[in-house]
Design an enzyme around this catalytic site. Structure first.
Site, short mmCIF file in Angstrom:
data_model
loop_
_atom_site.label_atom_id
_atom_site.label_comp_id
_atom_site.label_asym_id
_atom_site.label_seq_id
_atom_site.Cartn_x
_atom_site.Cartn_y
_atom_site.Cartn_z
N GLN A 62 0.83 -1.21 0.00
CA GLN A 62 0.00 0.00 0.00
C GLN A 62 0.86 1.26 0.00
O GLN A 62 1.80 1.38 0.78
CB GLN A 62 -0.93 0.02 1.21
N CYS A 92 -6.89 7.28 5.06
CA CYS A 92 -6.28 7.56 6.36
C CYS A 92 -6.81 8.88 6.93
O CYS A 92 -6.75 9.92 6.27
CB CYS A 92 -4.76 7.61 6.23
N ASN A 193 -15.89 -2.62 3.92
CA ASN A 193 -15.00 -2.57 5.10
C ASN A 193 -15.61 -1.69 6.19
O ASN A 193 -16.27 -0.70 5.90
CB ASN A 193 -13.63 -2.02 4.67
N GLY A 194 -15.33 -2.08 7.43
CA GLY A 194 -15.72 -1.27 8.57
C GLY A 194 -16.62 -2.02 9.53
O GLY A 194 -17.69 -2.51 9.15
N ASP A 195 -16.15 -2.12 10.79
CA ASP A 195 -16.98 -2.67 11.87
C ASP A 195 -17.44 -4.10 11.67
O ASP A 195 -18.56 -4.44 12.10
CB ASP A 195 -18.20 -1.78 12.10
N GLY A 217 -10.51 -5.42 9.44
CA GLY A 217 -9.46 -4.60 10.05
C GLY A 217 -9.30 -5.00 11.50
O GLY A 217 -8.80 -6.09 11.82
C1 LIG Z 1 -4.40 1.68 14.09
C2 LIG Z 1 -4.97 1.62 12.70
C3 LIG Z 1 -4.11 1.66 11.62
C4 LIG Z 1 -4.62 1.63 10.31
N1 LIG Z 1 -3.75 1.65 9.25
C5 LIG Z 1 -4.23 1.55 7.99
C6 LIG Z 1 -3.35 1.50 6.86
O1 LIG Z 1 -2.12 1.56 6.99
N2 LIG Z 1 -3.92 1.38 5.63
C7 LIG Z 1 -5.27 1.30 5.46
O2 LIG Z 1 -5.74 1.18 4.32
N3 LIG Z 1 -6.12 1.35 6.49
C8 LIG Z 1 -5.63 1.47 7.74
N4 LIG Z 1 -6.50 1.50 8.79
C9 LIG Z 1 -7.95 1.42 8.55
C10 LIG Z 1 -8.42 -0.03 8.53
O3 LIG Z 1 -7.81 -0.74 7.48
C11 LIG Z 1 -9.93 -0.11 8.33
O4 LIG Z 1 -10.27 0.51 7.12
C12 LIG Z 1 -10.70 0.56 9.45
O5 LIG Z 1 -10.15 0.29 10.71
C13 LIG Z 1 -12.17 0.12 9.43
O6 LIG Z 1 -12.27 -1.26 9.45
P1 LIG Z 1 -12.48 -2.08 10.85
O7 LIG Z 1 -13.67 -1.44 11.52
O8 LIG Z 1 -12.69 -3.48 10.38
O9 LIG Z 1 -11.24 -1.87 11.64
C14 LIG Z 1 -6.01 1.55 10.10
C15 LIG Z 1 -6.87 1.51 11.20
C16 LIG Z 1 -6.38 1.54 12.48
C17 LIG Z 1 -7.34 1.49 13.65
#
Ligand SMILES: Cc1cc2nc3c(=O)[nH]c(=O)nc-3n(C[C@H](O)[C@H](O)[C@H](O)COP(=O)(O)O)c2cc1C
Length: 323
Positions: A62, A92, A193-195, A217
């Site tokens: 990425q 981000c 994606n998300g939650d 994530g």
């Molecule tokens: C600590 C942290 C670091 C993350 N770093 C990245 C990253 O480097 N690249 C990216 O695409 N998303 C990053 N994300 C976002 C996650 O990939 C994801 O899109 C987001 O947390 C929502 O999904 P989730 O609810 O399943 O965690 C990060 C999220 C967190 C909490």
């Protein structure tokens, strides 16, 4: 995930079949072509052929940046080093990154999303796929579809949509139905994606978004068996039992053992606590352990406490305490 999921974590999370592919933490691209060592640091799997976790799950690289020419130069660099796919981060929400015109800040101007994707796509040609990851917008969702279309117009082969705006940060809920709105406007595959923390969330996200694929994530850290759980249910219709504390402790211990080979113990202690912190939000036993362990600074003591069976629910019950 930056600062959270590195090659060691990718290895651990893919040992049991579940994931189809993984993505590195973002490589921050500002105004220069970065040297190979930066790529190898973010993606040590580049030293292997195929570029995959030890269990064979592909790893995409990425990039996060805004200047099309610099992104293109870095994409070529990554391609030369063997990258099998370039994912572009437009999601981000970090203030520092956004202030320097990176990540979700490009969602305010969809044509810049298109220019970034197109530059990377031109740079790597058809050699490897270029994919993108967006949120639903910066401050609001008005540009959500425009941003997604921009990524597609630039040549993205696939789009991951995190169902929140940048300003929504990580606050629940993720708007899976909005991901569906986007999906219906695009020809390329859209990934929700998300939650997604549980099997039920997985199914609800799929149903509301209409997406065939999802990206996990934090949920994969909270329950390292979430992806295998989903995979098992899809192929058999059966639910795997909940992840036990012993299995979690074994994962954390394996993680510590590998990280310890190259990092100082105090750094490993904070990494273990960071992962346990993700687990405790969804697991009562992890929460209890976290409370006990959070002040421990010695790695060996921390590891011993992880495996202290006097602390299991069964042991507590045997002593007449509530589990
Ligand atoms: C600590 C942290 C670091 C993350 N770093 C990245 C990253 O480097 N690249 C990216 O695409 N998303 C990053 N994300 C976002 C996650 O990939 C994801 O899109 C987001 O947390 C929502 O999904 P989730 O609810 O399943 O965690 C990060 C999220 C967190 C909490």
């Amino acid at each position: 995930m930056e600062g959270v999921i590195d090659a060691v974590t990718r290895d651990l999370l893919t040992r049991t079949p579940g994931f189809d592919w993984t993505v590195t933490e973002f490589v921050r691209v500002v105004d220069a072509r970065l040297p190979p060592r930066v790529y190898y640091k973010h993606c040590p799997e580049l030293l292997e052929r195929p570029v995959a976790t030890p269990s064979g799950i592909p790893v995409q690289l990425q990039l996060l940046g805004s200047d099309p020419a610099t992104l293109a130069a870095n994409a070529r660099q990554a391609l030369c080093l063997g990258a099998i796919g370039i994912d572009l981060n437009f999601g981000c929400p970090a203030k520092l990154v956004n202030r320097h015109d990176g990540g979700a800040s490009l969602l305010r101007t969809p044509h810049r999303v298109e220019a970034a994707v197109a530059a990377v796509h031109d740079a790597v040609g058809d050699a490897i796929p270029v994919t993108a990851k967006i949120r639903l917008g910066f401050a609001d969702r008005r540009q959500a579809v425009a941003c997604a279309r921009a990524a597609e117009a630039g040549g993205a082969a696939q789009l991951v949509v995190h169902g929140r705006t940048r300003d929504e940060g990580y606050r629940p809920p993720a708007h899976w139905e909005w991901i569906g709105r986007i999906r219906r406007q695009l020809r390329i595959p859209v990934v929700a994606n998300g939650d997604i923390w549980t099997l039920e969330d997985y199914w609800k996200a799929r149903t509301l978004s209409g997406c065939r694929d999802v990206m996990l994530g934090r949920g994969a850290l909270a329950d390292p068996w979430l992806a295998p759980r989903i995979r098992h249910w899809l192929s058999t219709g059966e639910r795997l039992p909940d992840t036990t504390w012993q299995a979690r402790a074994a994962t954390l211990t394996a993680y510590a053992a590998t990280q310890r080979e190259k990092l100082q113990d105090r750094v490993v202690v904070s990494l273990i606590k960071q992962w346990l912190n993700q687990m405790r939000n969804r697991d009562a036993e992890a929460q209890r352990r976290f409370q006990r362990l959070k002040r421990i600074t010695d790695l060996d003591r921390l590891l011993a406490e992880l495996h202290d069976d006097r602390e299991t629910p069964q042991a507590r019950q045997a002593q007449g305490e509530p589990a």
